[in-house]
Write an enzyme that holds these catalytic residues in place. Sequence first.
Site, PDB file in Angstrom:
ATOM      1  CE1 TYR A  85      -3.058  -3.002   0.361  1.00  0.00           C
ATOM      2  CE2 TYR A  85      -3.704  -2.205   2.519  1.00  0.00           C
ATOM      3  CZ  TYR A  85      -3.836  -3.118   1.487  1.00  0.00           C
ATOM      4  OH  TYR A  85      -4.769  -4.116   1.590  1.00  0.00           O
ATOM      5  CG  HIS A 130      -0.941  -8.485   0.266  1.00  0.00           C
ATOM      6  ND1 HIS A 130      -0.597  -7.154   0.257  1.00  0.00           N
ATOM      7  CD2 HIS A 130      -2.259  -8.511  -0.018  1.00  0.00           C
ATOM      8  CE1 HIS A 130      -1.656  -6.419  -0.028  1.00  0.00           C
ATOM      9  NE2 HIS A 130      -2.683  -7.230  -0.208  1.00  0.00           N
TER      10      HIS A 130
END
Length: 283
Positions: A49, A107
């Site tokens: 992110y 992730h």
Amino acid sequence: MKTISLPSGVDIPILGYGTFQITDPEEAENSVISAIQAGYRHIDTAQSYMNEEAVGRGIKNSGVSRKDIFLTTKIWVENTTYNGVLTSFEESLERLDMDYVDLLLLHQPYNDTFGAWRAMEELLEQGKVRAIGVSNFSADQVVNLATFNEISPQINQIEVNPFHQQSEYIDLLKEEGIVPEVWAPFAEGMNNIFENEVLEKIAQKHNKSVAQVILRWLVEQDIVVLAKSVHPERMEENLAIFDFSLDDDDKKQIKALDQETSQFFNHKDPEIIKNMATRKLDY
């Protein structure tokens, strides 16, 4: 705030604040501050992110003690190896300016997930993380990881929304002792979800918004859910879901919306895997 107990004994707030796509540092920091001041105590970020520093500042500047915040970050694909986890996690801690995180996830289900998992088990034993889990793992992948390792994933963060409900998979995760956690509960607005006639009718019935109905639908299934907004009034709205309940008819109508397909992409698509392999983080 209702919490769910993880197998490690750690309690996770059932409603969390997601920071995906909030890349501007000032906006990310201010959004985290606003979310915490609105009442969120569960903040979710990730290496990919590119906002860990801002998220860390937001937590520190929120006026709420670190021990009262449940913080998640995630290991990106290029770091999903034994050494990659150990090195990149220390870098994440530095960016966050934290001594530990509450939950560390892989992730994506790619690269050397088994080597990466062994490193995460070590971080758990060292007390640098309080719980470990995965994100976007399919049923076979998460069961494989759980079966052949000492510690099973405690969470699997997956896409769930009214158009992609994954009910059978959620049941399997619960049977395996793995807590389901949801990203994109609003399908990022796809298929005009906020103007959906069925959801609007249910929302009007309860004097709530469509977003509140969706979040309530998930929470009632004991599913941890992440909601994202950069607007303080929406943050407060998303938290105001614990004063009503959906009835059986509401749930039946929502169930009928299931298209049984991702609103984004197929994680088993070879081209998706190749594309993620080429996405290198550049801090």
